[in-house]
Design an enzyme around this catalytic site. Structure first.
Site, PDB file in Angstrom:
ATOM      1  N   SER A   1      83.456  40.036  49.768  1.00 54.96           N
ATOM      2  CA  SER A   1      81.992  40.086  49.808  1.00 54.96           C
ATOM      3  C   SER A   1      81.451  38.938  50.647  1.00 54.96           C
ATOM      4  O   SER A   1      81.673  37.763  50.328  1.00 54.96           O
ATOM      5  CB  SER A   1      81.417  39.973  48.396  1.00 54.96           C
ATOM      6  OG  SER A   1      80.022  39.724  48.494  1.00 54.96           O
TER       7      SER A   1
ATOM      8  N   HIS B   1      82.547  43.884  52.204  1.00 59.75           N
ATOM      9  CA  HIS B   1      81.618  44.272  51.139  1.00 59.75           C
ATOM     10  C   HIS B   1      80.263  43.615  51.412  1.00 59.75           C
ATOM     11  O   HIS B   1      80.157  42.396  51.536  1.00 59.75           O
ATOM     12  CB  HIS B   1      82.185  43.838  49.790  1.00 59.75           C
ATOM     13  CG  HIS B   1      81.415  44.333  48.609  1.00 59.75           C
ATOM     14  ND1 HIS B   1      81.451  45.636  48.178  1.00 59.75           N
ATOM     15  CD2 HIS B   1      80.574  43.685  47.764  1.00 59.75           C
ATOM     16  CE1 HIS B   1      80.674  45.769  47.115  1.00 59.75           C
ATOM     17  NE2 HIS B   1      80.122  44.603  46.851  1.00 59.75           N
TER      18      HIS B   1
ATOM     19  N   ASP C   1      76.656  42.963  50.083  1.00 57.83           N
ATOM     20  CA  ASP C   1      75.856  42.910  48.853  1.00 57.83           C
ATOM     21  C   ASP C   1      74.381  42.756  49.171  1.00 57.83           C
ATOM     22  O   ASP C   1      73.923  41.680  49.561  1.00 57.83           O
ATOM     23  CB  ASP C   1      76.306  41.723  47.993  1.00 57.83           C
ATOM     24  CG  ASP C   1      77.536  42.040  47.179  1.00 57.83           C
ATOM     25  OD1 ASP C   1      77.583  43.127  46.576  1.00 57.83           O
ATOM     26  OD2 ASP C   1      78.449  41.186  47.138  1.00 57.83           O
TER      27      ASP C   1
ATOM     28  N   MET D   1      70.599  42.665  47.852  1.00 58.16           N
ATOM     29  CA  MET D   1      69.831  42.400  46.618  1.00 58.16           C
ATOM     30  C   MET D   1      68.358  42.234  46.948  1.00 58.16           C
ATOM     31  O   MET D   1      68.009  41.549  47.909  1.00 58.16           O
ATOM     32  CB  MET D   1      70.338  41.111  45.972  1.00 58.16           C
ATOM     33  CG  MET D   1      71.816  41.105  45.687  1.00 58.16           C
ATOM     34  SD  MET D   1      72.322  39.522  45.007  1.00 58.16           S
ATOM     35  CE  MET D   1      74.080  39.808  44.802  1.00 58.16           C
TER      36      MET D   1
ATOM     37  N   HIS E   1      76.868  47.781  49.164  1.00 58.28           N
ATOM     38  CA  HIS E   1      76.535  47.816  47.740  1.00 58.28           C
ATOM     39  C   HIS E   1      75.049  47.506  47.593  1.00 58.28           C
ATOM     40  O   HIS E   1      74.636  46.357  47.719  1.00 58.28           O
ATOM     41  CB  HIS E   1      77.404  46.767  47.012  1.00 58.28           C
ATOM     42  CG  HIS E   1      77.167  46.689  45.532  1.00 58.28           C
ATOM     43  ND1 HIS E   1      77.647  45.651  44.766  1.00 58.28           N
ATOM     44  CD2 HIS E   1      76.507  47.512  44.678  1.00 58.28           C
ATOM     45  CE1 HIS E   1      77.299  45.842  43.500  1.00 58.28           C
ATOM     46  NE2 HIS E   1      76.595  46.946  43.421  1.00 58.28           N
TER      47      HIS E   1
ATOM     48  N   MET F   1      72.056  46.823  45.581  1.00 61.77           N
ATOM     49  CA  MET F   1      71.517  46.419  44.276  1.00 61.77           C
ATOM     50  C   MET F   1      70.002  46.331  44.436  1.00 61.77           C
ATOM     51  O   MET F   1      69.409  45.250  44.402  1.00 61.77           O
ATOM     52  CB  MET F   1      72.132  45.080  43.857  1.00 61.77           C
ATOM     53  CG  MET F   1      73.592  45.199  43.448  1.00 61.77           C
ATOM     54  SD  MET F   1      74.438  43.616  43.470  1.00 61.77           S
ATOM     55  CE  MET F   1      74.835  43.513  45.210  1.00 61.77           C
TER      56      MET F   1
ATOM     57  N   MET G   1      80.969  47.469  37.744  1.00 62.26           N
ATOM     58  CA  MET G   1      80.590  46.050  37.799  1.00 62.26           C
ATOM     59  C   MET G   1      81.305  45.302  36.678  1.00 62.26           C
ATOM     60  O   MET G   1      81.202  45.667  35.503  1.00 62.26           O
ATOM     61  CB  MET G   1      79.073  45.887  37.629  1.00 62.26           C
ATOM     62  CG  MET G   1      78.236  46.309  38.818  1.00 62.26           C
ATOM     63  SD  MET G   1      78.706  45.581  40.411  1.00 62.26           S
ATOM     64  CE  MET G   1      78.564  43.825  40.086  1.00 62.26           C
TER      65      MET G   1
ATOM     66  N   ASP H   1      84.016  45.091  40.920  1.00 61.44           N
ATOM     67  CA  ASP H   1      83.243  44.063  41.618  1.00 61.44           C
ATOM     68  C   ASP H   1      82.753  42.997  40.649  1.00 61.44           C
ATOM     69  O   ASP H   1      82.000  43.302  39.727  1.00 61.44           O
ATOM     70  CB  ASP H   1      82.048  44.754  42.306  1.00 61.44           C
ATOM     71  CG  ASP H   1      81.235  43.814  43.177  1.00 61.44           C
ATOM     72  OD1 ASP H   1      81.607  42.639  43.317  1.00 61.44           O
ATOM     73  OD2 ASP H   1      80.213  44.286  43.715  1.00 61.44           O
TER      74      ASP H   1
ATOM     75  N   SER I   1      83.748  34.816  45.937  1.00 58.92           N
ATOM     76  CA  SER I   1      84.089  33.392  45.878  1.00 58.92           C
ATOM     77  C   SER I   1      85.591  33.152  45.942  1.00 58.92           C
ATOM     78  O   SER I   1      86.043  32.149  46.505  1.00 58.92           O
ATOM     79  CB  SER I   1      83.490  32.764  44.617  1.00 58.92           C
ATOM     80  OG  SER I   1      83.789  33.550  43.487  1.00 58.92           O
TER      81      SER I   1
END
Ligand code: DX5
Ligand code: ZN
Length: 215
Positions: free
Chosen positions: A7, A32, A34, A36, A65, A67, A136, A174, A197
């Site tokens: 990610s 990936h 992300d 948001m 992804h 969100m 998740m 994930d 991370s």
């Protein structure tokens, strides 16, 4: 073999192309992405422009992804030649079947994701339509959180359903995936693991990706 989708939420945004090159060199399978919106989740990350800035800088396919609330309004923005999957949240879709068809109609793999408090059962009527289910294993919104073990039961439940109903969707997990739990995750039935991370926080990102791929 377990596929890895690092990610870029945990990458160095000021050197994104370099970071992405590193995961590609290490043998990652997807990037990936992300997204948001500060509404569906309590954090804002980045949008399609940042993802598209990587077009042509890497051969890796995008695993998007979303969100976000009202994903239908933005799906088109994430359609590129490199986009492999676009995943939306079941909790964010009032008309999930319509949203999944919206993605598939663009020749992109369609995924659906569920939060830790959402049971697998809510997906029963859509499993035959999706290309991927994303479980998740943290509450979405931030990188670097601790893996919620109950996610593994959901993966096992999904893998059993997939076999029982003779379906072929992929299972992705994930949140909180590390070198320590990657093997258990794979054994539970996961096809693609997301790691943020644990990849970009490593002293040597290329080596870390290779270590994941050796599992
Ligand atoms: C969480 C995101 C994850 C996250 C993973 O909301 O969807 O993709 O970046 O990060 P780690 O691997 O650090 O938990
Ligand atoms: Zn994610």
């Amino acid at each position: 073999m377990l596929k890895l989708a690092p990610s870029i939420l945990s990458a160095d945004f000021s050197a994104l192309a370099e970071d992405v090159k590193k995961i590609e060199t290490g043998g990652a399978d997807y990037i990936h992405v992300d997204v948001m919106d500060g509404h569906f989740v309590p954090n804002i990350s980045f949008g399609a422009a940042v993802m598209k800035s990587l077009n042509g800088k890497t051969m890796l396919p995008y695993d998007v992804h979303l969100m976000i609330e009202n994903p239908d309004q933005y799906i088109g923005d994430f359609v590129t030649q490199q986009t492999a999957f676009i995943t939306v949240h079941q909790e964010a879709c009032r008309h999930l079947h319509r949203t999944i068809q919206n993605i598939k109609g663009r020749d992109i793999g369609a995924g659906v994701s569920i939060n830790p408090a959402t049971p697998v059962e809510v997906l029963s009527c859509i499993l035959g339509d999706v290309d991927m289910v994303l479980i998740m294993s943290v509450n979405p919104g931030f990188g670097g959180q601790k893996f919620i073990p109950g996610a593994l039961d959901k993966v096992r439940q999904l893998a059993a359903l997939r076999q029982e109903r003779n379906l072929d969707f992929l299972i992705e997990i994930d949140g909180g995936v590390t070198l320590d739990n990657a093997k258990v995750v794979m054994e539970a039935g996961v096809d693609i693991a997301v790691a943020g991370s644990a990849v970009f926080g490593a002293p040597d990102v290329i080596e870390r990706v290779k270590a994941f791929k050796r599992i």
